[in-house]
Design an enzyme around this catalytic site. Structure first.
Site, PDB file in Angstrom:
ATOM      1  N   TRP A 100       0.836  -1.205   0.000  1.00  0.00           N
ATOM      2  CA  TRP A 100       0.000   0.000   0.000  1.00  0.00           C
ATOM      3  C   TRP A 100       0.864   1.245   0.000  1.00  0.00           C
ATOM      4  O   TRP A 100       0.488   2.256  -0.611  1.00  0.00           O
ATOM      5  CB  TRP A 100      -0.957  -0.034   1.192  1.00  0.00           C
ATOM      6  CG  TRP A 100      -1.762  -1.288   1.192  1.00  0.00           C
ATOM      7  CD1 TRP A 100      -1.711  -2.317   2.090  1.00  0.00           C
ATOM      8  CD2 TRP A 100      -2.717  -1.696   0.195  1.00  0.00           C
ATOM      9  NE1 TRP A 100      -2.571  -3.322   1.724  1.00  0.00           N
ATOM     10  CE2 TRP A 100      -3.205  -2.977   0.575  1.00  0.00           C
ATOM     11  CE3 TRP A 100      -3.207  -1.099  -0.978  1.00  0.00           C
ATOM     12  CZ2 TRP A 100      -4.149  -3.666  -0.186  1.00  0.00           C
ATOM     13  CZ3 TRP A 100      -4.152  -1.791  -1.734  1.00  0.00           C
ATOM     14  CH2 TRP A 100      -4.616  -3.050  -1.327  1.00  0.00           C
ATOM     15  N   ASP A 168      -1.625   6.628   6.748  1.00  0.00           N
ATOM     16  CA  ASP A 168      -2.696   5.727   6.317  1.00  0.00           C
ATOM     17  C   ASP A 168      -2.886   4.694   7.422  1.00  0.00           C
ATOM     18  O   ASP A 168      -2.038   3.841   7.645  1.00  0.00           O
ATOM     19  CB  ASP A 168      -2.299   5.054   5.001  1.00  0.00           C
ATOM     20  CG  ASP A 168      -3.304   3.996   4.541  1.00  0.00           C
ATOM     21  OD1 ASP A 168      -4.341   3.809   5.210  1.00  0.00           O
ATOM     22  OD2 ASP A 168      -3.023   3.342   3.515  1.00  0.00           O
ATOM     23  N   LYS A 192     -11.930  -2.452   8.052  1.00  0.00           N
ATOM     24  CA  LYS A 192     -11.139  -3.354   8.895  1.00  0.00           C
ATOM     25  C   LYS A 192     -11.684  -3.337  10.323  1.00  0.00           C
ATOM     26  O   LYS A 192     -12.233  -4.309  10.800  1.00  0.00           O
ATOM     27  CB  LYS A 192      -9.667  -2.943   8.902  1.00  0.00           C
ATOM     28  CG  LYS A 192      -9.094  -2.555   7.548  1.00  0.00           C
ATOM     29  CD  LYS A 192      -8.810  -3.748   6.666  1.00  0.00           C
ATOM     30  CE  LYS A 192      -8.078  -3.305   5.405  1.00  0.00           C
ATOM     31  NZ  LYS A 192      -7.700  -4.427   4.537  1.00  0.00           N
TER      32      LYS A 192
END
Length: 357
Positions: A100, A168, A192
């Site tokens: 990511w 992030d 999540k």
């Protein structure tokens, strides 16, 4: 109903009390005569839901008044582009700790230069770089707090210097205490720990919003979203509602401090089991970088990994297959995953290793 233990990395397991409350109100939300799924984002009922969700998040995370809370769409991946669009004028610093991070770097390079002060790519992202110094002569610095694919997590965040620091937190927001004021921007895809797929949480210093690029299309300007209180376009109404329920659930459970204790307990049990059977289960992350959200490991052969995952599925352990880019096994144990699930999984791991060693 026989609910499985859902170890998927995201969308992931949600707190059962939250799902039950949403179910009870699904057809008629608080005598509104309609479901939240049907509700106009301009209605008084949703305006109340939105403000209650923001308040609950502020309280549970500890978000100061000088930070704005926005609910956006497009996932964290859209933020990979929006952040440099709004803030990158010359150069930005990105610490590269996984897939990511690499995707965020790729997007940023479309709008300016990228300085990578630290990276673990040469070691296949098996650790978080330690004792790094973030560059000062950049428009901002960026890190990824937890790496779902490689099972690594920052145990201690780097200190923000003179340059703004963005993070992030898609896979570990709400899982542990952190100081919001150490960051200028915190963002997270909710799917999540914080809610279902379809909404992105963004926490940004209000004075930074005033410095954003106003020559962009309207949907890509943070200031417009802030001025319209996340309702410039139709927001993800039901997802925001569920984020609010989850924030309230965390508060009712004792707050993030209690949630963090549980996550540490689950991680301790699983990693101790792995380490006691280290000839069979090989963790892919270095010990000082191990994630409490995503535990990744390999078995002696891919055939055994396939057998492990198939047998686990038959025992109601779902979603254990590692990411397609790395293979192996991945145990994602977000806030809603009970300790009981890890206890049962570790017993299964011991039995499987004994039978196949």
């Amino acid at each position: 109903m026989n609910r499985k233990y859902n170890f998927s990395a995201g969308p992931a397991t949600l707190p059962l009390p939250v799902l039950e409350e949403a179910q009870q109100q699904l057809l008629n939300y608080k005598d509104a005569g309609m479901s939240v799924l049907e509700m106009s984002h301009r209605s008084k009922d949703f305006t109340t839901i939105l403000q209650e969700t923001k308040t609950a998040l502020r309280e549970v995370v500890g978000i100061p008044d000088n930070y704005e809370v926005l609910f956006l769409t497009g996932g964290a991946s859209t933020q990979f582009a929006m952040l440099p669009m709004n803030f990158l004028k010359n150069t930005a610093g990105y610490v590269n700790t996984g897939s990511w991070s690499k995707k965020a770097i790729k997007e940023a390079k479309l709008f300016g230069n990228v300085n990578v002060p630290a990276s673990s790519e040469e070691q296949n992202f098996n650790h978080i770089p330690q004792n790094i110094t973030l560059p000062e002569d950049v428009d901002y610095n960026h890190i990824t707090s937890n790496n779902t694919i490689f099972g690594t997590q920052w145990s201690q965040f780097p200190q923000r210097g003179s340059a703004p620091l963005f993070v992030d937190m898609s896979s570990d927001i709400l899982s542990r205490k952190f100081d919001v004021e150490n960051f200028d921007v915190v963002y997270a895809g909710a799917q999540k720990n914080a809610g279902p797929a379809g909404v992105t949480i963004l926490i940004m210093r209000k004075d930074l919003i005033e410095k954003t690029n106003t020559s962009l299309p309207s949907m890509l300007q943070y200031k417009i979203h802030a001025d319209k209180d996340s309702c410039y376009n139709t927001p993800p109404v039901f997802q925001i509602y569920l984020v609010g329920l989850i924030a309230k659930w965390i508060s009712a459970e004792g707050g993030i401090e209690e949630i963090e204790k549980r996550n540490i307990q689950k991680g301790k049990l699983l990693y101790e089991t792995m380490d006691s059977l280290s000839d069979f289960y090989k963790g892919t992350a270095q010990q000082d970088s191990r994630s409490l959200m995503n535990v990744t490991f390999r078995l002696p052969s891919e055939e055994l990994e396939k057998d492990f995952i198939q047998l686990a599925e038959s025992k109601n352990f779902s979603g254990l297959k590692g990411h397609r880019s790395v293979g192996g096994v991945r145990v994602s144990m977000y806030n809603a995953m009970p300790l009981e699930a890890i206890e049962k999984l570790t017993e299964f791991m011991k039995e499987f290793a004994q039978k196949n060693s």
